[in-house]
Design a protein around this motif. Structure first.
Motif, PDB file in Angstrom:
ATOM      1  N   ASP A   1       6.388 -14.256   0.379  1.00 27.01           N
ATOM      2  CA  ASP A   1       7.446 -14.200   1.402  1.00 27.01           C
ATOM      3  C   ASP A   1       7.126 -13.150   2.462  1.00 27.01           C
ATOM      4  OD1 ASP A   1       8.814 -16.155   0.015  1.00 27.01           O
ATOM      5  OD2 ASP A   1      10.252 -14.768  -0.907  1.00 27.01           O
ATOM      6  N   LEU A   2       6.664 -11.981   2.021  1.00 26.94           N
ATOM      7  CA  LEU A   2       6.337 -10.912   2.970  1.00 26.94           C
ATOM      8  C   LEU A   2       5.186 -11.320   3.885  1.00 26.94           C
ATOM      9  CD1 LEU A   2       6.646  -7.783   0.645  1.00 26.94           C
ATOM     10  CD2 LEU A   2       8.172  -8.428   2.520  1.00 26.94           C
ATOM     11  N   ALA A   3       4.180 -11.984   3.308  1.00 28.70           N
ATOM     12  CA  ALA A   3       3.052 -12.440   4.136  1.00 28.70           C
ATOM     13  C   ALA A   3       3.518 -13.437   5.183  1.00 28.70           C
ATOM     14  CB  ALA A   3       1.979 -13.061   3.248  1.00 28.70           C
ATOM     15  N   GLU A   4       4.393 -14.329   4.768  1.00 30.41           N
ATOM     16  CA  GLU A   4       4.877 -15.351   5.686  1.00 30.41           C
ATOM     17  C   GLU A   4       5.763 -14.753   6.782  1.00 30.41           C
ATOM     18  OE1 GLU A   4       5.816 -19.836   4.646  1.00 30.41           O
ATOM     19  OE2 GLU A   4       7.467 -18.532   4.033  1.00 30.41           O
ATOM     20  N   GLU A   5       6.589 -13.772   6.398  1.00 29.33           N
ATOM     21  CA  GLU A   5       7.558 -13.208   7.331  1.00 29.33           C
ATOM     22  C   GLU A   5       6.965 -12.134   8.229  1.00 29.33           C
ATOM     23  OE1 GLU A   5      12.040 -11.187   7.130  1.00 29.33           O
ATOM     24  OE2 GLU A   5      11.159 -12.131   5.355  1.00 29.33           O
ATOM     25  N   PHE A   6       6.079 -11.305   7.665  1.00 26.41           N
ATOM     26  CA  PHE A   6       5.605 -10.131   8.403  1.00 26.41           C
ATOM     27  C   PHE A   6       4.083 -10.066   8.579  1.00 26.41           C
ATOM     28  CE2 PHE A   6       9.495  -8.578   6.174  1.00 26.41           C
ATOM     29  CZ  PHE A   6      10.273  -8.303   7.289  1.00 26.41           C
ATOM     30  N   GLY A   7       3.328 -10.916   7.862  1.00 26.40           N
ATOM     31  CA  GLY A   7       1.884 -10.706   7.784  1.00 26.40           C
ATOM     32  C   GLY A   7       1.019 -11.845   8.262  1.00 26.40           C
ATOM     33  N   TYR A   8       1.497 -12.677   9.193  1.00 26.60           N
ATOM     34  CA  TYR A   8       0.689 -13.762   9.756  1.00 26.60           C
ATOM     35  C   TYR A   8       0.174 -14.710   8.680  1.00 26.60           C
ATOM     36  CZ  TYR A   8       0.754 -10.495  13.713  1.00 26.60           C
ATOM     37  OH  TYR A   8       1.142  -9.625  14.707  1.00 26.60           O
ATOM     38  N   ASP A   9       0.916 -14.764   7.575  1.00 28.58           N
ATOM     39  CA  ASP A   9       0.626 -15.700   6.480  1.00 28.58           C
ATOM     40  C   ASP A   9      -0.732 -15.441   5.825  1.00 28.58           C
ATOM     41  OD1 ASP A   9       1.601 -17.722   4.827  1.00 28.58           O
ATOM     42  OD2 ASP A   9       0.501 -19.281   5.902  1.00 28.58           O
ATOM     43  N   GLU A  10      -1.123 -14.181   5.715  1.00 30.44           N
ATOM     44  CA  GLU A  10      -2.386 -13.843   5.052  1.00 30.44           C
ATOM     45  C   GLU A  10      -2.168 -12.799   3.960  1.00 30.44           C
ATOM     46  OE1 GLU A  10      -6.016 -13.005   7.098  1.00 30.44           O
ATOM     47  OE2 GLU A  10      -5.404 -14.105   8.885  1.00 30.44           O
ATOM     48  N   LEU A  11      -2.875 -12.985   2.844  1.00 31.84           N
ATOM     49  CA  LEU A  11      -2.939 -11.996   1.771  1.00 31.84           C
ATOM     50  C   LEU A  11      -4.386 -11.857   1.325  1.00 31.84           C
ATOM     51  CD1 LEU A  11      -0.266 -14.092   0.542  1.00 31.84           C
ATOM     52  CD2 LEU A  11       0.214 -11.739  -0.133  1.00 31.84           C
ATOM     53  N   ARG A  12      -4.674 -10.741   0.712  1.00 35.27           N
ATOM     54  CA  ARG A  12      -6.007 -10.535   0.118  1.00 35.27           C
ATOM     55  C   ARG A  12      -5.829  -9.937  -1.285  1.00 35.27           C
ATOM     56  NH1 ARG A  12      -8.650  -9.772   5.078  1.00 35.27           N
ATOM     57  NH2 ARG A  12      -7.797 -11.475   6.332  1.00 35.27           N
ATOM     58  N   ILE A  13      -6.783 -10.225  -2.141  1.00 36.14           N
ATOM     59  CA  ILE A  13      -6.865  -9.584  -3.450  1.00 36.14           C
ATOM     60  C   ILE A  13      -8.059  -8.638  -3.412  1.00 36.14           C
ATOM     61  CG2 ILE A  13      -7.021  -9.936  -5.930  1.00 36.14           C
ATOM     62  CD1 ILE A  13      -4.563 -11.228  -4.513  1.00 36.14           C
ATOM     63  N   SER A  14      -7.867  -7.409  -3.855  1.00 33.89           N
ATOM     64  CA  SER A  14      -8.975  -6.449  -3.841  1.00 33.89           C
ATOM     65  C   SER A  14      -9.663  -6.408  -5.198  1.00 33.89           C
ATOM     66  CB  SER A  14      -8.463  -5.044  -3.486  1.00 33.89           C
ATOM     67  OG  SER A  14      -7.801  -4.459  -4.583  1.00 33.89           O
ATOM     68  N   HIS A  15     -10.926  -5.967  -5.208  1.00 37.50           N
ATOM     69  CA  HIS A  15     -11.612  -5.806  -6.487  1.00 37.50           C
ATOM     70  C   HIS A  15     -10.978  -4.680  -7.299  1.00 37.50           C
ATOM     71  CE1 HIS A  15     -13.744  -2.377  -4.609  1.00 37.50           C
ATOM     72  NE2 HIS A  15     -13.904  -1.980  -5.839  1.00 37.50           N
TER      73      HIS A  15
END
Length: 554
Positions: A358-372
């Motif tokens: 939800d946060l990515a869609e609302e505030f983050g241009y619909d992007e997420l990443r997973i870090s190592h």
């Protein structure tokens, strides 16, 4: 980010249907477990200590909100309500029932995800800098090249049965956030005479014989990437050991033959193979790059961020640890810690995944990443939105302000899940994090990376930790060795063992003594643990760890 085309969808549907038939044959007894094993490994299915485990690829750590919600669905519908983000930018489900796994794979395919080559002796998920496409220090976004590698390596007929698994990592920044020197092949994007290409590193790896990779090419032009990788793999596939699986990784091949001989063989093979590439790969790369265009960043006033930062000490502590510089000055990169004190590092519930989506869609241009490092990234957030993002994270237990601090621990599943483990990892991580939270010291300590592995295979990356912990079995009793001075960045180093190991109930006090010593001998609050160790060496820390030995010497 890359979106599946009709070919991808058809390929994955056929592959999943094939595996569904294989699962049915396993269940009705037509296939034995030994016959089924290589088939399930090709599709990311392991047999762990208590159940099957499904490892899902998150290519180069990039997701959109729809994909994150689907990962939440898998956790809630077919597992126990959570998933585990790994050091390979994957997610693992530890409790699926075998008959359900084909349905899980079909559900992944609906949103452009899969589990292909997340296991087995093949080219695994290519990992990348989790700040790719956003970082202020980046030369260029490495993810289009990671996607090119993914497409090239998937079902590559020559490299499906290598001597051992093969891992590739890539970064587009001079500051290495992808641990490229600990990969079988590491790629650093570098600039030479105005042209951006690759520094190619081979022979890195952890496990029972940890090694930092060696530079085989200081500059490789971008168009030569695939033929050069193919040449490295081809040489390794022929020259690598197959008589002993513990000596089958390319790091041993490089060690036994020397980097100069490996370079000579690779360059000779490269001269042959580069002519087999007719430019199709470059046309494909050009098309792939269109999927990685930067968002249309909005501009706006950042006074809301400044005001909240000044007035709210809780927000300020979170901003100081969990935010990183974005290439757009009015944006920030948000690292969401999946390391709340006392929780299992890397575990996220389905509900938490939905909040992040939800946060990515609302505030983050619909992007997420997973870090190592087993955390989740919102790579593009306008600073004016950060107070709202922080408030939502806080409501759902996701606002822990500890990124890069002593409780931001990498830990493998250990003996709680893994059939290979010889000691517990998760409880040790939980107890260390809880202890230093109780002491209210971690912000005073500053940047300090602890990494824990439950066996010699080093899935917790303990060799490249500032304080590394390795759990072993000593005559049926858990024993924890400590290493110091490891480094997972561009100045990569393998940590050195301090001495005898510690019992389970001794390991947390031992870490506490190390930290107390560091705080007493550092030159200033700005000098990190690693800098202090490099300045003074092992001796003051050994004295703190083994006081009884010092008394005997005296």
């Amino acid at each position: 980010m890359y979106k599946y085309n009709a070919f991808d969808e058809a390929f994955l549907a056929e592959r999943n249907a094939q595996f569904r038939a294989q699962v049915e044959r396993r269940i009705d007894g037509s296939l034995t477990e030994d016959e089924f094993k290589p088939l399930r490994l090709m599709n990311g299915v392991y047999l762990q200590l208590h159940a099957y485990m499904l490892r899902v690829a998150i290519p180069y750590g990039t997701l959109n909100s729809a994909q994150m919600r689907q990962l939440a669905l898998l956790a809630e519908k077919w597992d126990k309500g959570y998933g585990h983000f790994t050091t390979r930018q994957n997610i693992q489900y530890n409790w699926p029932k075998l008959p359900d796994i084909p349905d899980m794979l079909d559900a992944l395919g609906e949103v452009g995800l899969h589990a292909i080559q997340t296991s087995g002796n093949t080219i695994r998920n290519t990992t990348a800098d989790h700040f790719a496409g956003a970082a202020a220090d980046e030369l260029t976004d490495p993810r289009p090249y990671a996607e090119l590698i993914r497409q090239w390596s998937t079902d590559h007929p020559e490299f499906q049965f290598l001597g051992r698994k093969f891992k590739i990592g890539i970064t587009g920044s001079p500051n290495d956030r992808a641990v490229v020197k600990a990969h079988d092949v590491g790629l650093r994007m570098v600039e030479k005479d105005g042209e951006i290409g690759f520094e190619v590193i081979v022979g890195g790896g952890l496990g029972r014989t940890p090694m930092v990779g060696k530079v085989i090419r200081d500059f490789l032009p971008q168009p030569d990437l695939l033929p050069y990788l193919e040449s490295v793999l081809s040489v390794y596939n022929v020259l690598g050991r197959r008589d002993n699986k513990y000596k089958a990784r390319i790091k041993i091949t490089v060690q036994e033959n020397g980097i100069d001989k490996i370079r000579e063989l690779v360059e000779a093979r490269f001269e042959e193979r580069r002519h087999e590439f007719d430019g199709t790969d470059q046309a494909l790369l050009a098309e792939i790059k269109t999927h990685f265009a930067a968002p249309q960043f909005r501009s706006g006033d950042t006074s809301a961020f400044d005001a909240t930062y000044s007035a709210d000490p809780v927000f300020r502590a979170w901003a100081d640890t969990n935010l990183a510089a974005h290439r757009q000055a009015d944006h920030a990169i948000v690292t969401v810690s999946i390391k709340a004190h006392g929780q299992t590092p890397g575990d996220a519930s389905g509900g938490q995944m939905r909040v992040l989506a939800d946060l990515a869609e609302e505030f983050g241009y619909d992007e997420l990443r997973i870090s190592h490092q087993q955390n989740v990234i919102l790579p593009h957030v306008h600073k004016s939105d950060l107070p709202a993002v922080h408030a939502r994270l806080k409501d759902h237990g996701l606002a822990t302000a500890n990124v890069g601090l002593i409780s931001d621990i990498i830990a493998c599943p250990g003996m709680d899940y893994c059939a290979l483990a010889t000691a517990r990892s998760i409880p040790v991580a939980q107890e260390i994090a809880t202890r230093f939270d109780d002491l209210k010291l971690e912000h005073d300590i500053g940047h300090l990376q602890i990494k824990i592995s439950g066996c010699i295979n080093a899935c917790g990356h303990h060799h490249v930790a500032h304080i590394g912990i390795l759990g072993l079995d000593r005559a049926g009793v858990e024993n924890y060795q400590i290493t110091l001075g490891g480094d997972a960045t561009e100045t990569a180093a393998i940590g050195k063992r301090t001495g005898p190991g510690f019992a389970y109930d001794e390991i947390v006090p031992a870490v506490e003594r190390l930290v107390e010593t560091y705080l007493a001998i550092r030159t200033s609050e700005e000098e990190t643990f690693l800098e202090t160790y490099r300045r003074l060496g092992m001796e003051p820390f050994k004295t703190a760890l083994y006081p009884e030995a010092q008394k005997k010497v005296a």
